[in-house]
Motif scaffolding. Structure first.
Motif, mmCIF file in Angstrom:
data_model
loop_
_atom_site.group_PDB
_atom_site.id
_atom_site.type_symbol
_atom_site.label_atom_id
_atom_site.label_comp_id
_atom_site.label_asym_id
_atom_site.label_seq_id
_atom_site.Cartn_x
_atom_site.Cartn_y
_atom_site.Cartn_z
ATOM 1 N N ALA A 134 0.847 -1.194 0.000
ATOM 2 C CA ALA A 134 0.000 0.000 0.000
ATOM 3 C C ALA A 134 0.883 1.246 0.000
ATOM 4 N N VAL A 135 0.450 2.236 -0.760
ATOM 5 C CA VAL A 135 1.207 3.490 -0.855
ATOM 6 C C VAL A 135 1.201 4.220 0.487
ATOM 7 N N ASP A 136 0.068 4.208 1.184
ATOM 8 C CA ASP A 136 -0.003 4.886 2.487
ATOM 9 C C ASP A 136 1.063 4.369 3.460
ATOM 10 N N VAL A 137 1.319 3.062 3.428
ATOM 11 C CA VAL A 137 2.332 2.484 4.325
ATOM 12 C C VAL A 137 3.708 3.066 4.007
ATOM 13 N N LEU A 138 4.047 3.130 2.722
ATOM 14 C CA LEU A 138 5.344 3.711 2.325
ATOM 15 C C LEU A 138 5.430 5.172 2.741
ATOM 16 N N PHE A 139 4.400 5.958 2.399
ATOM 17 C CA PHE A 139 4.433 7.393 2.704
ATOM 18 C C PHE A 139 4.492 7.637 4.216
ATOM 19 N N ASP A 140 3.717 6.864 4.981
ATOM 20 C CA ASP A 140 3.740 7.031 6.439
ATOM 21 C C ASP A 140 5.136 6.779 7.014
ATOM 22 N N SER A 141 5.827 5.785 6.450
ATOM 23 C CA SER A 141 7.156 5.444 6.979
ATOM 24 C C SER A 141 8.181 6.549 6.719
ATOM 25 N N LEU A 142 7.894 7.390 5.747
ATOM 26 C CA LEU A 142 8.840 8.452 5.363
ATOM 27 C C LEU A 142 8.656 9.745 6.155
ATOM 28 N N LYS A 143 7.626 9.807 6.982
ATOM 29 C CA LYS A 143 7.350 11.049 7.733
ATOM 30 C C LYS A 143 8.520 11.548 8.581
ATOM 31 N N PRO A 144 9.315 10.671 9.234
ATOM 32 C CA PRO A 144 10.452 11.175 10.020
ATOM 33 C C PRO A 144 11.494 11.912 9.175
ATOM 34 N N PHE A 145 11.510 11.633 7.865
ATOM 35 C CA PHE A 145 12.497 12.269 6.976
ATOM 36 C C PHE A 145 11.833 13.254 6.017
ATOM 37 N N ALA A 146 10.601 13.673 6.343
ATOM 38 C CA ALA A 146 9.751 14.394 5.392
ATOM 39 C C ALA A 146 10.435 15.583 4.727
ATOM 40 N N LYS A 147 11.256 16.319 5.464
ATOM 41 C CA LYS A 147 11.877 17.525 4.891
ATOM 42 C C LYS A 147 12.838 17.195 3.741
ATOM 43 N N SER A 148 13.237 15.919 3.637
ATOM 44 C CA SER A 148 14.119 15.487 2.545
ATOM 45 C C SER A 148 13.360 14.717 1.466
ATOM 46 N N VAL A 149 12.030 14.596 1.621
ATOM 47 C CA VAL A 149 11.232 13.733 0.744
ATOM 48 C C VAL A 149 10.474 14.552 -0.303
ATOM 49 N N THR A 150 10.478 14.044 -1.531
ATOM 50 C CA THR A 150 9.564 14.530 -2.575
ATOM 51 C C THR A 150 8.680 13.353 -2.958
ATOM 52 N N ALA A 151 7.361 13.484 -2.768
ATOM 53 C CA ALA A 151 6.419 12.386 -3.008
ATOM 54 C C ALA A 151 5.488 12.730 -4.163
ATOM 55 N N LEU A 157 0.838 8.944 -8.845
ATOM 56 C CA LEU A 157 0.527 8.814 -10.261
ATOM 57 C C LEU A 157 -0.816 8.114 -10.437
ATOM 58 N N THR A 158 -1.203 7.910 -11.677
ATOM 59 C CA THR A 158 -2.466 7.286 -12.057
ATOM 60 C C THR A 158 -2.818 6.068 -11.214
ATOM 61 N N GLY A 159 -4.084 5.885 -10.908
ATOM 62 C CA GLY A 159 -4.495 4.705 -10.147
ATOM 63 C C GLY A 159 -5.915 4.800 -9.651
ATOM 64 N N MET A 160 -6.508 3.636 -9.462
ATOM 65 C CA MET A 160 -7.873 3.517 -8.971
ATOM 66 C C MET A 160 -7.880 3.631 -7.454
ATOM 67 N N GLY A 161 -8.910 4.250 -6.896
ATOM 68 C CA GLY A 161 -9.051 4.327 -5.444
ATOM 69 C C GLY A 161 -8.410 5.569 -4.854
ATOM 70 N N SER A 162 -8.018 5.486 -3.595
ATOM 71 C CA SER A 162 -7.479 6.674 -2.903
ATOM 72 C C SER A 162 -6.220 6.361 -2.109
ATOM 73 N N ASP A 163 -5.655 5.160 -2.270
ATOM 74 C CA ASP A 163 -4.455 4.796 -1.524
ATOM 75 C C ASP A 163 -3.340 5.813 -1.775
ATOM 76 N N GLY A 164 -2.718 6.271 -0.711
ATOM 77 C CA GLY A 164 -1.610 7.218 -0.817
ATOM 78 C C GLY A 164 -1.979 8.656 -0.525
ATOM 79 N N ALA A 165 -3.255 9.009 -0.682
ATOM 80 C CA ALA A 165 -3.661 10.410 -0.484
ATOM 81 C C ALA A 165 -3.500 10.830 0.976
ATOM 82 N N ARG A 166 -3.958 9.987 1.889
ATOM 83 C CA ARG A 166 -3.839 10.321 3.307
ATOM 84 C C ARG A 166 -2.375 10.376 3.739
ATOM 85 N N GLY A 167 -1.592 9.407 3.259
ATOM 86 C CA GLY A 167 -0.168 9.394 3.579
ATOM 87 C C GLY A 167 0.559 10.605 3.017
ATOM 88 N N MET A 168 0.146 11.035 1.825
ATOM 89 C CA MET A 168 0.760 12.214 1.224
ATOM 90 C C MET A 168 0.446 13.470 2.041
#
Length: 343
Positions: free
Chosen positions: A260-277, A280-291
């Motif tokens: 799941a994209v949300d799992v990846l994005f959530d794990s990156l929060k401690p390094f957020a200031k160095s992250v560019t997320a 891309l195209t896809g069905m559903g809403s996975d990743g939006a909350r994590g972003m």
């Protein structure tokens, strides 16, 4: 009603697909063809909205038929694929040519899983009916290895994170082929079955200047490398000493997906200031909350625009949550990633 034409040489598979599609009130099977020649005539007379297409058939294989179809009469196609080491490269080629998505060939003896299979087929057919078709591309044209300048000065701790689903394999490729070979590490979660993720990584590695691999537990993030989540594990990034390291998690489905994209994005929060997320195209809403969580923690965020998305589901959800700082056409995403991670 969404009109579906089934193309498969097996009477049993045609029967199963007809049964599971007809269960949905908004879908109807207008015909079934046992080979591409019969399918060609039925397309003319029945004008279906979506085709389900088997890959292995007599007289003409599904890939050859798909190539002709997308060149002469582009329409939404869902491939019926064997989810095997042999089947995955051919299915990925079908997505390259222009198929919207693929589903597993039904296992005829697994009655208890049939309802779950039916729901998956119905959802993919519905999505295909609304998908934005990409222009037809030959595999030769799509396989040109990028020759891009390197030596760009990137921020030392930069991490790029990409999430995608339906239409994502080709969208990811379009981004990756534009990235220089020494770009910051890229971690990717694409909704894809297990065997396919390794085939996809190998296919990308042959096409891109960066080195692309399926992520393994303990991989240290390094510049010039891309890490794609395995199809049956969540991908996370954690800090280990001075390094950022990939961790594979065999936990529960999140948003009905693993990875799941949300799992990846959530794990990156401690390094957020160095992250560019980017979503891309896809069905559903996975990743939006994590972003949104990443943005609030200081990350740079972007979503693919509606016009260039095969399915504007996940990026749209991010835009509606105000999680994406920028909304970009696909062809501009790589340049944005390079700019946002440069010194």
């Amino acid at each position: 009603m969404i009109k579906v034409l089934i193309v498969d040489d097996s009477p049993l598979i045609r029967g199963i697909l007809t049964e599971v599609i007809q269960q949905a009130k908004d879908l109807t099977v207008v015909g079934s063809a046992e080979d591409p020649y019969q399918a060609r005539e039925m397309i003319k007379s029945l004008n279906p909205d979506v085709i389900t297409l088997d890959i292995e058939m007599p007289k003409m294989d599904g890939i050859s038929f798909l190539r002709n179809l997308m060149r002469l009469r582009p329409m939404p196609v869902v491939m019926i694929s064997t989810l095997t080491q042999q089947g995955s490269p051919i299915t990925l080629e079908a997505l390259e040519i222009g198929a919207v998505d693929f589903i597993a060939k039904p296992k005829v003896n697994v009655a208890e899983q049939l309802q779950h299979y039916a729901e998956s087929v119905q959802e993919k057919v519905r999505t295909a009916a609304t998908a934005r078709l990409r222009p037809y591309r030959t595999s030769e044209a799509a396989a040109q290895k990028a020759q891009l300048p390197s030596g760009q000065a990137f921020e030392r701790n930069s991490i790029i994170a990409i999430g995608a689903s339906t239409g994502g394999t080709e969208a990811i490729k379009e981004v990756l082929v534009q990235m220089p070979k020494d770009a910051p590490p890229i971690v990717i979660t694409q909704h894809i079955p297990p065997v396919f993720s390794s085939s996809f990584a190998m296919r990308m590695d042959k096409t891109c200047a960066m080195h692309v691999k399926e992520a393994e537990d303990g991989d240290i993030l390094e510049f010039g490398r891309v890490y794609i989540a395995p199809g049956d594990k969540h991908l996370k990034v954690v800090s280990k000493g001075l390094n950022k390291v990939c961790v594979l998690d065999d936990g529960e489905l999140v948003n009905r997906h693993k990875p799941a994209v949300d799992v990846l994005f959530d794990s990156l929060k401690p390094f957020a200031k160095s992250v560019t997320a980017v979503l891309l195209t896809g069905m559903g809403s996975d990743g939006a909350r994590g972003m949104l969580g990443l943005l609030e923690a200081g990350a740079k965020t972007a979503a693919q625009d509606e016009q260039t998305s095969v399915v504007w589901g996940m990026p749209k959800a991010a835009v509606e949550m105000n999680a994406a700082q920028k909304v970009l056409p696909l062809q501009s995403v790589a340049a944005h990633l390079i700019k946002s991670t440069s010194r």
